[in-house]
Design a protein around this motif. Structure first.
Motif, PDB file in Angstrom:
ATOM      1  N   ILE A  16       0.821  -1.220   0.000  1.00 45.19           N
ATOM      2  CA  ILE A  16       0.000   0.000   0.000  1.00 45.19           C
ATOM      3  C   ILE A  16       0.857   1.273   0.000  1.00 45.19           C
ATOM      4  O   ILE A  16       0.556   2.220  -0.742  1.00 45.19           O
ATOM      5  N   PRO A  17       1.927   1.363   0.818  1.00 47.52           N
ATOM      6  CA  PRO A  17       2.752   2.582   0.786  1.00 47.52           C
ATOM      7  C   PRO A  17       3.310   2.875  -0.606  1.00 47.52           C
ATOM      8  O   PRO A  17       3.353   4.037  -1.034  1.00 47.52           O
ATOM      9  N   GLU A  18       3.725   1.837  -1.317  1.00 45.83           N
ATOM     10  CA  GLU A  18       4.246   2.007  -2.678  1.00 45.83           C
ATOM     11  C   GLU A  18       3.149   2.520  -3.610  1.00 45.83           C
ATOM     12  O   GLU A  18       3.378   3.419  -4.435  1.00 45.83           O
ATOM     13  N   ALA A  19       1.944   1.965  -3.471  1.00 44.33           N
ATOM     14  CA  ALA A  19       0.809   2.415  -4.284  1.00 44.33           C
ATOM     15  C   ALA A  19       0.460   3.868  -3.962  1.00 44.33           C
ATOM     16  O   ALA A  19       0.107   4.646  -4.855  1.00 44.33           O
ATOM     17  N   SER A  20       0.573   4.235  -2.703  1.00 43.56           N
ATOM     18  CA  SER A  20       0.283   5.596  -2.279  1.00 43.56           C
ATOM     19  C   SER A  20       1.240   6.584  -2.945  1.00 43.56           C
ATOM     20  O   SER A  20       0.820   7.646  -3.424  1.00 43.56           O
ATOM     21  N   ARG A  21       2.521   6.240  -2.995  1.00 43.73           N
ATOM     22  CA  ARG A  21       3.500   7.118  -3.640  1.00 43.73           C
ATOM     23  C   ARG A  21       3.196   7.276  -5.132  1.00 43.73           C
ATOM     24  O   ARG A  21       3.265   8.384  -5.684  1.00 43.73           O
ATOM     25  N   LEU A  38      -7.078   9.867  -0.028  1.00 45.88           N
ATOM     26  CA  LEU A  38      -7.405   9.036   1.130  1.00 45.88           C
ATOM     27  C   LEU A  38      -6.380   7.914   1.247  1.00 45.88           C
ATOM     28  O   LEU A  38      -6.336   7.012   0.411  1.00 45.88           O
ATOM     29  N   ARG A  39      -5.574   7.974   2.287  1.00 45.29           N
ATOM     30  CA  ARG A  39      -4.530   6.962   2.511  1.00 45.29           C
ATOM     31  C   ARG A  39      -4.668   6.401   3.916  1.00 45.29           C
ATOM     32  O   ARG A  39      -4.657   7.133   4.904  1.00 45.29           O
ATOM     33  N   THR A  40      -4.854   5.078   4.010  1.00 47.70           N
ATOM     34  CA  THR A  40      -4.905   4.398   5.304  1.00 47.70           C
ATOM     35  C   THR A  40      -3.966   3.189   5.232  1.00 47.70           C
ATOM     36  O   THR A  40      -3.284   2.979   4.221  1.00 47.70           O
ATOM     37  N   CYS A  41      -3.964   2.393   6.278  1.00 46.24           N
ATOM     38  CA  CYS A  41      -3.113   1.197   6.291  1.00 46.24           C
ATOM     39  C   CYS A  41      -3.472   0.224   5.174  1.00 46.24           C
ATOM     40  O   CYS A  41      -2.626  -0.550   4.726  1.00 46.24           O
ATOM     41  N   ASN A  42      -4.729   0.260   4.732  1.00 45.92           N
ATOM     42  CA  ASN A  42      -5.132  -0.732   3.747  1.00 45.92           C
ATOM     43  C   ASN A  42      -5.727  -0.153   2.462  1.00 45.92           C
ATOM     44  O   ASN A  42      -6.379  -0.863   1.707  1.00 45.92           O
ATOM     45  N   ARG A  43      -5.461   1.121   2.192  1.00 43.22           N
ATOM     46  CA  ARG A  43      -5.943   1.688   0.939  1.00 43.22           C
ATOM     47  C   ARG A  43      -5.175   2.949   0.551  1.00 43.22           C
ATOM     48  O   ARG A  43      -4.718   3.697   1.419  1.00 43.22           O
ATOM     49  N   ALA A  44      -5.047   3.139  -0.752  1.00 42.68           N
ATOM     50  CA  ALA A  44      -4.519   4.387  -1.322  1.00 42.68           C
ATOM     51  C   ALA A  44      -5.499   4.790  -2.410  1.00 42.68           C
ATOM     52  O   ALA A  44      -5.667   4.083  -3.404  1.00 42.68           O
ATOM     53  N   GLU A  45      -6.185   5.916  -2.212  1.00 43.78           N
ATOM     54  CA  GLU A  45      -7.234   6.334  -3.133  1.00 43.78           C
ATOM     55  C   GLU A  45      -7.189   7.835  -3.359  1.00 43.78           C
ATOM     56  O   GLU A  45      -6.781   8.592  -2.484  1.00 43.78           O
ATOM     57  N   VAL A  46      -7.655   8.251  -4.530  1.00 41.21           N
ATOM     58  CA  VAL A  46      -7.874   9.668  -4.778  1.00 41.21           C
ATOM     59  C   VAL A  46      -9.237   9.820  -5.448  1.00 41.21           C
ATOM     60  O   VAL A  46      -9.601   9.044  -6.333  1.00 41.21           O
TER      61      VAL A  46
END
Length: 362
Positions: A16-21, A38-46
């Motif tokens: 998830i951190p990699e996807a967030s970047r 929206l970034r949490t421990c289990n999701r990366a979304e915009v």
């Protein structure tokens, strides 16, 4: 509204951190001006309103009603790693506030989020979706009680004084745990949290010494690398339980090989929480009924607002045309009127995909 995302359902939670970047790079590369990240421990979304945007490869992409439906499902907790958890509502609220503060959230986009927060609260009030131990911290403590019995006399070390570490420390205080040790890379944060929970703060350099003293270690940092490795924990000469709540992992998986050390990972706890998923299916269906009802209401509201807007535009354009008839050719006035109406009505219709996708029978 559009949504681009990767969550625990599509990729390993540790990625998830990699996807967030990658998603933040997408926001910059597309020059998005109206978005909520929206970034949490289990999701990366915009979520965004800007048009003409090409979604990045490898990410899920939805628009209109489906994007809004997904946001509602997230707010209600049925898209979470641990189904029914309530922390997501605070995370959505915080994401919205950050977007407003940074100046990239329009009133239109903000309405989607305030509606989602309202529906999330309603779902928890009218169903049992959040009953029981559904936060990752409460699950961890319940698991520890099953393993160790009474926890009040145990000695705990919490590594990390961020969001999760703070929740762990506060939960331990509420359980009347007598000895809470805190360590953080920024010592001042450890001191503040220790003062709040009646614990003791230690510098990161003392971590190895503390391993020998405690019964349980909670690791909850945002570091992108391992903090507790097998060689560091070999010094434990007594039974030691290590709970890793970090994403990405901060505890080396191979510590499971140590005789005196037992590892409980984020994934272990989520698997335990979802063992009773069959019991929650009935509640998930009730939540989905609430979401469907809200979407239907949203369509009706949107249609009504579109009608009011179209009527306002029509009156203004007719008044303008009547004035121009006194000095210009009727053919030109009528042509200009039709062109102006199309332009002014096309923009809100294009953005109101919730209505357009609803079909003729709605």
């Amino acid at each position: 509204m559009y949504n681009v995302r990767l969550t625990h359902k599509e990729i390993d939670i540790q990625k998830i951190p990699e996807a967030s970047r990658a998603l933040r790079e997408f926001v910059v590369s597309q020059s998005l001006s109206d978005y909520v990240f929206l970034r949490t421990c289990n999701r990366a979304e915009v979520y965004f309103i800007d048009d003409g945007v090409l979604p990045p490869n490898g990410f899920l992409f939805e628009c209109g009603e489906e994007a809004f439906r997904h946001l509602l499902r997230v707010a209600c907790g049925i898209e979470s790693f641990v189904v029914g958890e309530g922390e997501i509502l605070n995370q959505i609220r915080e994401a919205l506030e950050v977007a407003k503060k940074e100046g990239h959230c329009s009133a239109e986009l903000a309405r989607y989020f305030t509606d989602a927060i309202r529906v999330g609260r309603k779902a928890r009030r009218l169903t049992r979706i959040s009953r029981g131990k559904v936060s990752i911290v409460s699950l961890a403590l319940e698991h520890l009680r099953g393993m160790l019995g009474d926890l009040t006399s145990k000695k705990f070390l919490v590594v990390g004084a961020g969001e999760i570490g703070t929740k762990v420390a506060r939960a331990l205080k509420n359980m009347n745990v007598e000895k809470i040790l805190l360590s953080n890379r920024r010592y001042d944060k450890a001191l503040r949290l220790a003062s709040e929970v009646g614990g003791s703060a230690y510098r990161f350099s003392k971590l190895l010494d503390l391993v020998k003293e405690v019964d349980v270690i909670f690791c909850a940092t945002s570091a992108p690398h391992l903090i507790l490795t097998k060689d560091k924990l070999e010094v434990a000469d007594h039974k030691l339980v290590v709970v890793d709540l970090s994403v990405p992992r901060n505890v080396e998986e191979s510590i499971r090989e140590l005789e005196n050390v037992q590892l409980i990972s984020f994934e272990d706890l989520a698997e335990k929480a979802n063992l009773n998923m069959s019991q929650r299916m009935k509640e998930i269906k009730r939540v989905e009924e609430i979401i469907n009802s809200e979407l239907k209401k949203s369509k009706k509201d949107c249609l009504r607002n579109l009608y009011i807007y179209a009527e306002r535009v029509r009156k203004k354009e007719v008044e303008k045309a009547l004035r121009l008839l006194a000095s210009e050719a009727p053919e030109k006035v009528i042509n200009d009127l039709s062109v102006s109406l199309v332009k002014k009505l096309y923009h809100p219709l294009r953005k109101s995909q919730v209505v357009i996708q609803g079909g003729e029978n709605d």
